[in-house]
Design a protein around this motif. Structure first.
Motif, PDB file in Angstrom:
ATOM      1  N   LEU A 149       2.297  -3.987  -0.026  1.00  0.00           N
ATOM      2  CA  LEU A 149       1.046  -3.968  -0.789  1.00  0.00           C
ATOM      3  C   LEU A 149      -0.100  -3.282  -0.061  1.00  0.00           C
ATOM      4  O   LEU A 149      -1.166  -3.054  -0.651  1.00  0.00           O
ATOM      5  CB  LEU A 149       0.629  -5.411  -1.128  1.00  0.00           C
ATOM      6  CG  LEU A 149       1.634  -6.216  -1.952  1.00  0.00           C
ATOM      7  CD1 LEU A 149       1.140  -7.651  -2.109  1.00  0.00           C
ATOM      8  CD2 LEU A 149       1.864  -5.587  -3.308  1.00  0.00           C
ATOM      9  N   LEU A 150       0.103  -2.950   1.194  1.00  0.00           N
ATOM     10  CA  LEU A 150      -0.965  -2.451   2.057  1.00  0.00           C
ATOM     11  C   LEU A 150      -1.669  -1.229   1.480  1.00  0.00           C
ATOM     12  O   LEU A 150      -2.887  -1.072   1.610  1.00  0.00           O
ATOM     13  CB  LEU A 150      -0.357  -2.116   3.428  1.00  0.00           C
ATOM     14  CG  LEU A 150      -1.278  -2.073   4.629  1.00  0.00           C
ATOM     15  CD1 LEU A 150      -1.826  -3.455   4.933  1.00  0.00           C
ATOM     16  CD2 LEU A 150      -0.505  -1.545   5.847  1.00  0.00           C
ATOM     17  N   HIS A 151      -0.918  -0.353   0.824  1.00  0.00           N
ATOM     18  CA  HIS A 151      -1.476   0.906   0.336  1.00  0.00           C
ATOM     19  C   HIS A 151      -1.958   0.813  -1.121  1.00  0.00           C
ATOM     20  O   HIS A 151      -2.236   1.836  -1.750  1.00  0.00           O
ATOM     21  CB  HIS A 151      -0.446   2.029   0.470  1.00  0.00           C
ATOM     22  CG  HIS A 151       0.846   1.766  -0.248  1.00  0.00           C
ATOM     23  ND1 HIS A 151       1.680   0.733   0.077  1.00  0.00           N
ATOM     24  CD2 HIS A 151       1.449   2.421  -1.287  1.00  0.00           C
ATOM     25  CE1 HIS A 151       2.742   0.752  -0.720  1.00  0.00           C
ATOM     26  NE2 HIS A 151       2.614   1.756  -1.559  1.00  0.00           N
ATOM     27  N   GLU A 152      -2.065  -0.410  -1.636  1.00  0.00           N
ATOM     28  CA  GLU A 152      -2.573  -0.672  -2.988  1.00  0.00           C
ATOM     29  C   GLU A 152      -1.820   0.130  -4.048  1.00  0.00           C
ATOM     30  O   GLU A 152      -2.401   0.923  -4.799  1.00  0.00           O
ATOM     31  CB  GLU A 152      -4.071  -0.391  -3.061  1.00  0.00           C
ATOM     32  CG  GLU A 152      -4.880  -1.260  -2.101  1.00  0.00           C
ATOM     33  CD  GLU A 152      -6.373  -0.998  -2.186  1.00  0.00           C
ATOM     34  OE1 GLU A 152      -6.775  -0.064  -2.919  1.00  0.00           O
ATOM     35  OE2 GLU A 152      -7.136  -1.724  -1.518  1.00  0.00           O
ATOM     36  N   PRO A 153      -0.511  -0.073  -4.135  1.00  0.00           N
ATOM     37  CA  PRO A 153       0.302   0.721  -5.073  1.00  0.00           C
ATOM     38  C   PRO A 153       0.033   0.368  -6.531  1.00  0.00           C
ATOM     39  O   PRO A 153      -0.356  -0.761  -6.850  1.00  0.00           O
ATOM     40  CB  PRO A 153       1.739   0.346  -4.674  1.00  0.00           C
ATOM     41  CG  PRO A 153       1.611  -1.027  -4.096  1.00  0.00           C
ATOM     42  CD  PRO A 153       0.298  -1.039  -3.375  1.00  0.00           C
ATOM     43  N   GLU A 154       0.261   1.347  -7.391  1.00  0.00           N
ATOM     44  CA  GLU A 154       0.122   1.121  -8.837  1.00  0.00           C
ATOM     45  C   GLU A 154       1.293   0.312  -9.386  1.00  0.00           C
ATOM     46  O   GLU A 154       1.142  -0.471 -10.315  1.00  0.00           O
ATOM     47  CB  GLU A 154       0.063   2.464  -9.575  1.00  0.00           C
ATOM     48  CG  GLU A 154      -1.100   3.349  -9.197  1.00  0.00           C
ATOM     49  CD  GLU A 154      -0.926   4.736  -9.784  1.00  0.00           C
ATOM     50  OE1 GLU A 154      -0.654   4.852 -11.006  1.00  0.00           O
ATOM     51  OE2 GLU A 154      -1.045   5.715  -9.026  1.00  0.00           O
ATOM     52  N   LEU A 155       2.490   0.562  -8.823  1.00  0.00           N
ATOM     53  CA  LEU A 155       3.707  -0.120  -9.238  1.00  0.00           C
ATOM     54  C   LEU A 155       4.247  -0.897  -8.039  1.00  0.00           C
ATOM     55  O   LEU A 155       4.507  -0.322  -6.986  1.00  0.00           O
ATOM     56  CB  LEU A 155       4.754   0.886  -9.719  1.00  0.00           C
ATOM     57  CG  LEU A 155       6.175   0.354  -9.984  1.00  0.00           C
ATOM     58  CD1 LEU A 155       6.169  -0.690 -11.096  1.00  0.00           C
ATOM     59  CD2 LEU A 155       7.121   1.503 -10.323  1.00  0.00           C
ATOM     60  N   VAL A 156       4.392  -2.211  -8.228  1.00  0.00           N
ATOM     61  CA  VAL A 156       4.902  -3.079  -7.165  1.00  0.00           C
ATOM     62  C   VAL A 156       6.274  -3.592  -7.602  1.00  0.00           C
ATOM     63  O   VAL A 156       6.403  -4.229  -8.645  1.00  0.00           O
ATOM     64  CB  VAL A 156       3.956  -4.260  -6.904  1.00  0.00           C
ATOM     65  CG1 VAL A 156       4.514  -5.165  -5.811  1.00  0.00           C
ATOM     66  CG2 VAL A 156       2.568  -3.756  -6.519  1.00  0.00           C
ATOM     67  N   ILE A 157       7.306  -3.294  -6.802  1.00  0.00           N
ATOM     68  CA  ILE A 157       8.679  -3.678  -7.127  1.00  0.00           C
ATOM     69  C   ILE A 157       9.147  -4.705  -6.103  1.00  0.00           C
ATOM     70  O   ILE A 157       9.188  -4.422  -4.901  1.00  0.00           O
ATOM     71  CB  ILE A 157       9.619  -2.458  -7.132  1.00  0.00           C
ATOM     72  CG1 ILE A 157       9.145  -1.438  -8.181  1.00  0.00           C
ATOM     73  CG2 ILE A 157      11.046  -2.886  -7.407  1.00  0.00           C
ATOM     74  CD1 ILE A 157       9.964  -0.160  -8.209  1.00  0.00           C
ATOM     75  N   LEU A 158       9.479  -5.895  -6.587  1.00  0.00           N
ATOM     76  CA  LEU A 158       9.845  -7.008  -5.720  1.00  0.00           C
ATOM     77  C   LEU A 158      11.233  -7.502  -6.100  1.00  0.00           C
ATOM     78  O   LEU A 158      11.432  -8.002  -7.201  1.00  0.00           O
ATOM     79  CB  LEU A 158       8.827  -8.149  -5.871  1.00  0.00           C
ATOM     80  CG  LEU A 158       7.344  -7.771  -5.721  1.00  0.00           C
ATOM     81  CD1 LEU A 158       6.461  -8.944  -6.090  1.00  0.00           C
ATOM     82  CD2 LEU A 158       7.046  -7.293  -4.302  1.00  0.00           C
ATOM     83  N   ASP A 159      12.172  -7.359  -5.192  1.00  0.00           N
ATOM     84  CA  ASP A 159      13.554  -7.764  -5.449  1.00  0.00           C
ATOM     85  C   ASP A 159      13.776  -9.155  -4.848  1.00  0.00           C
ATOM     86  O   ASP A 159      13.813  -9.312  -3.635  1.00  0.00           O
ATOM     87  CB  ASP A 159      14.514  -6.743  -4.825  1.00  0.00           C
ATOM     88  CG  ASP A 159      15.929  -6.862  -5.385  1.00  0.00           C
ATOM     89  OD1 ASP A 159      16.200  -7.812  -6.135  1.00  0.00           O
ATOM     90  OD2 ASP A 159      16.762  -5.990  -5.062  1.00  0.00           O
ATOM     91  N   GLU A 160      13.903 -10.171  -5.705  1.00  0.00           N
ATOM     92  CA  GLU A 160      14.059 -11.564  -5.299  1.00  0.00           C
ATOM     93  C   GLU A 160      12.984 -11.946  -4.269  1.00  0.00           C
ATOM     94  O   GLU A 160      13.277 -12.387  -3.154  1.00  0.00           O
ATOM     95  CB  GLU A 160      15.458 -11.810  -4.717  1.00  0.00           C
ATOM     96  CG  GLU A 160      16.598 -11.560  -5.678  1.00  0.00           C
ATOM     97  CD  GLU A 160      16.720 -12.635  -6.762  1.00  0.00           C
ATOM     98  OE1 GLU A 160      15.964 -13.621  -6.730  1.00  0.00           O
ATOM     99  OE2 GLU A 160      17.577 -12.471  -7.654  1.00  0.00           O
ATOM    100  N   PRO A 161      11.702 -11.826  -4.632  1.00  0.00           N
ATOM    101  CA  PRO A 161      10.627 -11.999  -3.644  1.00  0.00           C
ATOM    102  C   PRO A 161      10.474 -13.424  -3.128  1.00  0.00           C
ATOM    103  O   PRO A 161       9.950 -13.637  -2.035  1.00  0.00           O
ATOM    104  CB  PRO A 161       9.377 -11.564  -4.410  1.00  0.00           C
ATOM    105  CG  PRO A 161       9.710 -11.813  -5.841  1.00  0.00           C
ATOM    106  CD  PRO A 161      11.171 -11.487  -5.959  1.00  0.00           C
ATOM    107  N   PHE A 162      10.888 -14.424  -3.907  1.00  0.00           N
ATOM    108  CA  PHE A 162      10.651 -15.809  -3.515  1.00  0.00           C
ATOM    109  C   PHE A 162      11.880 -16.462  -2.885  1.00  0.00           C
ATOM    110  O   PHE A 162      11.860 -17.643  -2.560  1.00  0.00           O
ATOM    111  CB  PHE A 162      10.203 -16.621  -4.730  1.00  0.00           C
ATOM    112  CG  PHE A 162       9.033 -16.004  -5.444  1.00  0.00           C
ATOM    113  CD1 PHE A 162       7.791 -15.948  -4.859  1.00  0.00           C
ATOM    114  CD2 PHE A 162       9.190 -15.447  -6.712  1.00  0.00           C
ATOM    115  CE1 PHE A 162       6.711 -15.360  -5.503  1.00  0.00           C
ATOM    116  CE2 PHE A 162       8.121 -14.867  -7.375  1.00  0.00           C
ATOM    117  CZ  PHE A 162       6.874 -14.818  -6.773  1.00  0.00           C
TER     118      PHE A 162
END
Length: 316
Positions: A149-162
């Motif tokens: 998230l550091l670069h403030e992306p427009e699209l954030v893709i999280l694969d099994e984040p939790f």
């Protein structure tokens, strides 16, 4: 509907005779939270790797931001947390985040400032000068989350984040995901935990065996599933309910949790009939409520218990 942030058109991907993704088509609109759901081995991670350009489709195409450029060329607009967590364990936490920021085109001073802010936000600022290997797995996951998230992306893709997080840290990350979506950015996350998707997502897609099973807004998916559903909570004497729960003229489907259950009424049956039967048998109830079908119930009905276990041990 908002213009598509990601468009997948009849995409197929095979590995040594195994079809991981089969003629998959879907659109992920800009803004909000999109849940990519499915059992283990359904093709979720493969789909994400195709979107990221890590893999190339055998057939079909994927378009991001309506751009003719591929995802690798657009990487500065995308943040990615892979299912396989990967950090340089000998690097210090702060240095690692600065490095990740620089790979996304952020100047070193700005990357340091952003990294410190994210470490503070995630509650790991005291570990900034520690090596990554000194952190627990949950803390390492939070560091990699910050790096995505550091670069403030427009699209954030999280694969099994939790996956693997305790409830407190999962809540911290959940709140951040919701805040990102509220800013108008797009979040795509994969999970096989339906409760997370039901609470967070605007839209979902359920895939099984690499194929689309369900696609739409959460409200639309529930409406399309139809039927009348009842949530039960038992206080005692649940055994007295056994014959009632087995009556298919009254109940079409039972999702039994032990101390509670979610039921789908049979066609033509009325919840009041069920309540009267339970009271007549002396079943102790702490809850009886007519409810919307849960995503969990829809998932089981659409994917099936057999499909949900058939791919155990197969790469997603």
């Amino acid at each position: 509907m908002t213009a598509a942030c990601v468009r997948i058109e009849s995409v197929t991907k095979r590995f040594s005779g195994h079809t991981a993704v089969n003629r998959l088509s879907m659109e992920i609109p800009g803004g909000g939270i999109f849940g990519l759901l499915g059992p283990n081995g359904a093709g979720k991670s493969t789909t994400i790797r195709l979107i990221m350009g890590i893999l190339e489709p055998d057939e079909g195409k994927i378009v991001l931001f309506d751009s003719p450029r591929n995802s690798r060329a657009l990487s500065q607009r995308i943040g990615y947390l892979p299912e396989e967590r990967g950090l340089y364990k000998k690097m210090k936490v702060l240095d690692h985040l600065i490095f990740l920021g620089e790979t996304k085109g952020i100047g070193r001073a700005d990357a340091r400032k952003r990294a410190q802010a994210w470490l503070e936000r995630l509650g790991v600022s005291d570990w900034a000068q520690k090596k990554v290997e000194d952190l627990s797995k949950g803390m390492q996951q939070k560091v990699q989350f910050a790096g995505a998230l550091l670069h403030e992306p427009e699209l954030v893709i999280l694969d099994e984040p939790f996956s693997g997080l305790d409830p407190v840290n999962a809540q911290v990350m959940k709140d951040i995901v919701v805040a990102i979506a509220a800013e108008g950015r797009t979040v795509l996350f994969s999970t096989h935990v339906m409760e997370q998707a039901e609470r967070m997502c605007d839209r979902i897609a359920i895939i099984a065996r690499g194929e689309m099973v369900v696609n739409g807004t959460v409200a639309q998916v529930k409406e399309d599933f139809g039927g009348r559903h009842v949530a039960l909570g038992f206080t005692h004497d649940k055994a007295r309910a056994a014959n009632i729960l087995a009556d298919r003229a009254l109940i079409a489907r039972v999702d039994d949790y032990g101390a509670s259950a979610e039921l789908q009424m049979a066609d033509g049956a009325d919840p009041e009939q069920l309540l009267a039967a339970l009271v007549r048998e002396g079943v102790g109830l702490r809850r009886f409520e007519v409810v919307e079908p849960s995503l969990h119930a829809i998932f089981i009905a659409k994917v099936g218990a057999e499909a949900a276990t058939a791919h155990a041990g197969v790469a997603a």
